[in-house]
Design an enzyme around this catalytic site. Structure first.
Site, PDB file in Angstrom:
ATOM      1  N   LYS A 225       0.821  -1.202   0.000  1.00 44.69           N
ATOM      2  CA  LYS A 225       0.000   0.000   0.000  1.00 44.69           C
ATOM      3  C   LYS A 225       0.860   1.260   0.000  1.00 44.69           C
ATOM      4  O   LYS A 225       2.009   1.263   0.413  1.00 44.69           O
ATOM      5  CB  LYS A 225      -0.940  -0.001   1.215  1.00 44.69           C
ATOM      6  CG  LYS A 225      -2.096  -1.005   1.098  1.00 44.69           C
ATOM      7  CD  LYS A 225      -3.091  -0.631   0.037  1.00 44.69           C
ATOM      8  CE  LYS A 225      -4.159  -1.687  -0.214  1.00 44.69           C
ATOM      9  NZ  LYS A 225      -5.121  -1.804   0.878  1.00 44.69           N
ATOM     10  N   ARG A 259      -4.332 -10.213   3.614  1.00 41.68           N
ATOM     11  CA  ARG A 259      -4.478 -10.227   2.157  1.00 41.68           C
ATOM     12  C   ARG A 259      -3.198  -9.658   1.558  1.00 41.68           C
ATOM     13  O   ARG A 259      -2.885  -8.491   1.759  1.00 41.68           O
ATOM     14  CB  ARG A 259      -5.700  -9.397   1.740  1.00 41.68           C
ATOM     15  CG  ARG A 259      -5.969  -9.387   0.240  1.00 41.68           C
ATOM     16  CD  ARG A 259      -7.206  -8.544  -0.078  1.00 41.68           C
ATOM     17  NE  ARG A 259      -7.516  -8.567  -1.503  1.00 41.68           N
ATOM     18  CZ  ARG A 259      -7.012  -7.714  -2.391  1.00 41.68           C
ATOM     19  NH1 ARG A 259      -6.174  -6.759  -1.992  1.00 41.68           N
ATOM     20  NH2 ARG A 259      -7.336  -7.796  -3.665  1.00 41.68           N
TER      21      ARG A 259
END
Length: 282
Positions: A225, A259
């Site tokens: 991210k 995830r």
């Protein structure tokens, strides 16, 4: 922290247990434009091979997405999304030894994917996609499948970010109940990187225990991210170390599922974190 044990079983014989160990959800982006690996796996043979690699590396779930949801992504219709899935999903369902989740916020796509063999719906709008009020909850209830419901919002304005996230999840739970979807089918996701600034992402990570205290398993999606890139000043494909550190924080805070793109190293880190979290009294 005592974790609830949940056991899911599907008609095709696949099973999943949440709460005994940290589970790894491997990301299979079947798209041309995902932010870090778009186009690498959007051919059937390549996608199936990557699934096999991720399962061998420790993935407990394979999460397939046919529409990128990266910042600034180009939205596609449900028809286009289904067309992308049409060639791969039946083959993936037949070949994959672990449950498959479909990453979509569109009810029509979710219904199609479950009919084609998907086991879990992974909804970035947490059953609250404004263009389709109530529809995803109705599909999940009709198909009787678990849902990963992610926190999301337009903009980054909050009164109290953790309190606002709890209110969002309470709304999701209410929508599920109204549709007839059992609360035991809900898994929550704090939505790191969605509707949050860099500082807000860091704050949520620091306060994960307030969210894992809710009576639902928590999935954490920090893989590659942007906030990791901002901390480490690295491009997306080099953010694995930061992802691993974030996942270990998540395990220690009580998150049940990670995830990730980089399955093997993250699975090993999570196994180590699990070992450190084991109850010595057992």
């Amino acid at each position: 922290m005592k974790k609830e044990i949940r056991r899911y079983a599907w008609k095709d014989g696949k099973t999943l247990t949440i709460g005994e160990k940290t589970l790894i959800m491997g990301i299979l982006n079947y798209t041309p434009d995902s932010f870090s690996d778009g186009g690498k796996w959007n051919r059937i043979d390549d996608a199936l091979r990557h699934m096999e690699e991720m399962v061998a590396d420790g993935a407990d779930i394979i999460d397939i997405g046919a529409e990128s949801t990266r910042p600034g992504h180009q939205a596609i219709t449900a028809e286009e999304e289904i067309e992308r899935l049409r060639g791969i999903l039946p083959k993936l369902a037949a070949a994959c030894p672990v449950p498959i989740s479909v990453d979509t916020y569109k009810a029509e796509t979710a219904a199609y994917a479950v009919d084609m063999g998907a086991h879990i719906i992974n909804d970035i709008w947490g059953l609250q996609y404004e263009a389709e009020p109530g529809q995803m909850a109705a599909v999940a209830a009709a198909k009787d499948v678990p849902v990963v419901a992610m926190h999301n919002q337009n903009g980054t304005e909050y009164t109290d970010i953790i309190g606002d996230m709890k209110a969002f999840f309470a709304c999701t739970a209410e929508l599920a109940a109204e549709a007839g979807l059992a609360q035991s089918k809900l898994i929550f996701d704090p939505g790191i990187g969605f509707g949050k600034t860099f500082a807000q992402n860091i704050y949520v990570m620091k306060h994960l225990r307030e969210l894992t205290a809710l009576p639902y398993p928590m999935l954490l999606g920090t893989s590659r991210k942007r906030f990791i890139g901002e901390v480490l000043d690295l491009p997306a494909e080099e953010r694995m170390e930061g992802t691993g550190a974030a996942c270990v924080v998540g395990v220690l805070a009580g998150c049940a599922i990670m995830r990730v793109h980089d399955v093997k190293p993250i699975a090993r880190m999570c196994r180590m974190a699990d070992a450190l979290c084991e109850d010595d009294s057992r």
